[in-house]
Design a protein around this motif. Structure first.
Motif, PDB file in Angstrom:
ATOM      1  N   ALA A   8       0.712  -1.253   0.201  1.00 38.98           N
ATOM      2  CA  ALA A   8      -0.082   0.117  -0.106  1.00 38.98           C
ATOM      3  C   ALA A   8       0.925   1.177  -0.109  1.00 38.98           C
ATOM      4  O   ALA A   8       0.314   2.213  -0.186  1.00 38.98           O
ATOM      5  CB  ALA A   8      -0.869  -0.040   1.272  1.00 38.98           C
ATOM      6  N   SER A  11       2.344   2.401  -2.283  1.00 44.49           N
ATOM      7  CA  SER A  11       1.712   3.109  -3.573  1.00 44.49           C
ATOM      8  C   SER A  11       1.243   4.417  -3.476  1.00 44.49           C
ATOM      9  O   SER A  11       1.124   5.244  -4.268  1.00 44.49           O
ATOM     10  CB  SER A  11       1.190   2.209  -4.524  1.00 44.49           C
ATOM     11  N   LYS A  12       0.710   4.692  -1.997  1.00 42.17           N
ATOM     12  CA  LYS A  12      -0.139   5.949  -2.082  1.00 42.17           C
ATOM     13  C   LYS A  12       0.828   6.840  -1.302  1.00 42.17           C
ATOM     14  O   LYS A  12       0.551   8.118  -1.167  1.00 42.17           O
ATOM     15  CB  LYS A  12      -1.157   5.510  -0.820  1.00 42.17           C
ATOM     16  N   LYS A  69      -5.252   5.917  -9.172  1.00 45.92           N
ATOM     17  CA  LYS A  69      -5.884   5.524  -7.627  1.00 45.92           C
ATOM     18  C   LYS A  69      -6.444   4.151  -8.006  1.00 45.92           C
ATOM     19  O   LYS A  69      -6.321   3.244  -7.044  1.00 45.92           O
ATOM     20  CB  LYS A  69      -6.794   6.538  -7.078  1.00 45.92           C
ATOM     21  N   VAL A  70      -7.626   4.069  -8.857  1.00 47.46           N
ATOM     22  CA  VAL A  70      -8.348   2.881  -8.980  1.00 47.46           C
ATOM     23  C   VAL A  70      -7.462   1.556  -9.147  1.00 47.46           C
ATOM     24  O   VAL A  70      -7.341   0.409  -9.043  1.00 47.46           O
ATOM     25  CB  VAL A  70      -9.380   2.987 -10.101  1.00 47.46           C
ATOM     26  N   ASN A  91      -5.008   0.617  -6.566  1.00 47.20           N
ATOM     27  CA  ASN A  91      -5.568  -0.155  -5.514  1.00 47.20           C
ATOM     28  C   ASN A  91      -6.054  -1.805  -6.091  1.00 47.20           C
ATOM     29  O   ASN A  91      -6.004  -2.505  -5.147  1.00 47.20           O
ATOM     30  CB  ASN A  91      -6.999   0.723  -5.134  1.00 47.20           C
ATOM     31  N   LYS A  92      -6.031  -1.950  -7.257  1.00 45.70           N
ATOM     32  CA  LYS A  92      -6.248  -3.003  -7.685  1.00 45.70           C
ATOM     33  C   LYS A  92      -5.134  -3.933  -7.677  1.00 45.70           C
ATOM     34  O   LYS A  92      -5.436  -5.147  -7.372  1.00 45.70           O
ATOM     35  CB  LYS A  92      -7.083  -3.066  -9.098  1.00 45.70           C
ATOM     36  N   ASN A 145      -2.645  -3.705  -5.724  1.00 45.42           N
ATOM     37  CA  ASN A 145      -2.330  -3.639  -4.514  1.00 45.42           C
ATOM     38  C   ASN A 145      -3.199  -4.726  -3.847  1.00 45.42           C
ATOM     39  O   ASN A 145      -2.865  -5.668  -3.218  1.00 45.42           O
ATOM     40  CB  ASN A 145      -2.642  -2.430  -3.546  1.00 45.42           C
ATOM     41  N   GLN A 146      -4.544  -4.827  -4.168  1.00 46.51           N
ATOM     42  CA  GLN A 146      -5.295  -5.780  -3.670  1.00 46.51           C
ATOM     43  C   GLN A 146      -5.205  -7.277  -4.002  1.00 46.51           C
ATOM     44  O   GLN A 146      -4.918  -8.169  -3.420  1.00 46.51           O
ATOM     45  CB  GLN A 146      -6.748  -5.486  -3.846  1.00 46.51           C
TER      46      GLN A 146
END
Length: 332
Positions: free
Chosen positions: A16, A18-19, A142-143, A146-147, A149-150
């Motif tokens: 995470a 990446s944020k 962002k989307v 997040n994908k 990362n998930q």
């Protein structure tokens, strides 16, 4: 070759991260989300991968999970289903873990002897932190992050094993309807890389079928035969995966792989037509055909299969388990 295991106690860089404000913060471990808690890291969490970036001619050293994310971003379309992305993450993690586990150093250029891998198809294609952070803009960035990362976080530490060893987690883009036995394409016979059906690719993949046209003289030059001999080219044998195993051209015989590589074809399943001084070759599938088909994995995911079910289908007789159950690369 030295394996990059960081021995000092340091806080793991979470996926995470990446944020964080910039890739530089991640490299230096300065993310606000990377505050040390004093917890002792596992040996797995201290694993680092040193990647040689061929274009930039520099090294990038980072935690194994961030490396997996960079490979995932490079190797599979972000639009794919989450479970397909998770299966790819597990395969990518298995590849690098096995390489560290076995101390392999093949495919490295002379000026990158201390690297573990390159960022090219010689190993696994990898997006550097700079490339990853500049790939998308705004809300889409962002989307998509997040994908990614998930997919990585939900499979953290998971690798594919056979007989308690990490496997050769081969994968490729698109099948012809079947995967290939490793022994029919490479000079190794691995029990978990067996031909299986992959019917999803035909309807989903834009690269399922391609037609390539050559002058007979050009094809002959590439194959090292006479142009007239190509007119009598014939298939001698096919593989269990429905690809060409051997062809005869004049007095010479070639494997399907040799024809594919010499002519730069998409696949080793092919047929052809000859008109006047031209040969048009139609191929089915894209890639070597061994292991997991990425488009097939996406097809399975669309039908509701989990990442583990996808892996079980494409890698015969394997298990998905935590890498921490195996000896850590470089440990005594």
């Amino acid at each position: 070759m030295p394996v990059h295991v960081v021995v000092e106690e340091e806080q793991q860089l979470p996926v995470a991260a990446s944020k964080a404000e910039s890739p530089a913060q991640i490299r230096k471990g300065q993310s606000d989300k990377n505050v040390s808690t004093g917890d002792k890291l596992s040996s797995y969490d201290r694993l680092r991968v040193q990647v040689y970036l061929a274009t930039d001619k520099r090294m990038e050293k980072l935690p194994i999970e961030l490396y997996v994310r960079g490979v995932l971003a490079a190797e599979m379309p972000i639009e794919f289903e989450l479970e397909a992305l998770k299966a790819q993450a597990i395969a990518a993690r298995t590849y690098i873990y096995r390489r560290l586990y076995a101390g392999e150093n093949d495919g490295l250029p002379p000026n990158a002897a201390n690297a573990d891998v390159t960022d090219s198809v010689k190993h696994q294609v990898y997006l550097s932190l700079n490339e990853l952070f500049s790939r998308w803009k705004g809300e889409q960035k962002k989307v998509n992050l997040n994908k990614l990362n998930q997919a990585v976080e939900e499979t953290k530490g998971q690798i594919i094993t056979y007989g308690n060893e990490p496997i050769q987690a081969a994968f490729f883009s698109t099948s012809n309807g079947f995967t290939e036995n490793a022994a029919d394409y490479w000079s190794m016979d691995l029990p978990y890389l067996r031909s299986v059906a992959s019917p999803w690719d035909k309807d989903l993949s834009p690269r399922y079928k391609e037609i390539t046209t050559f002058k007979l003289s050009d094809a002959a030059e590439r194959l090292g035969v006479k142009a007239n001999e190509i007119r009598s080219m014939r298939v001698i044998e096919t593989t269990e995966g429905k690809r060409v195993k051997e062809v005869a051209i004049g007095k010479k015989r070639f494997s399907g792989r040799e024809v594919r590589e010499k002519l730069g074809l998409a696949s080793s399943q092919f047929n052809w037509t000859i008109e006047q001084e031209f040969i048009s070759i139609t191929t089915y599938g894209f890639g070597h055909g061994v292991g997991m088909s990425q488009w097939g994995a996406n097809g399975m995911a669309k039908e509701g299969s989990t990442a583990e079910q996808i892996i079980s289908h494409y890698y015969t007789g394997t298990q998905v388990e935590q890498a921490s159950k195996l000896p850590i690369p470089g440990s005594s």
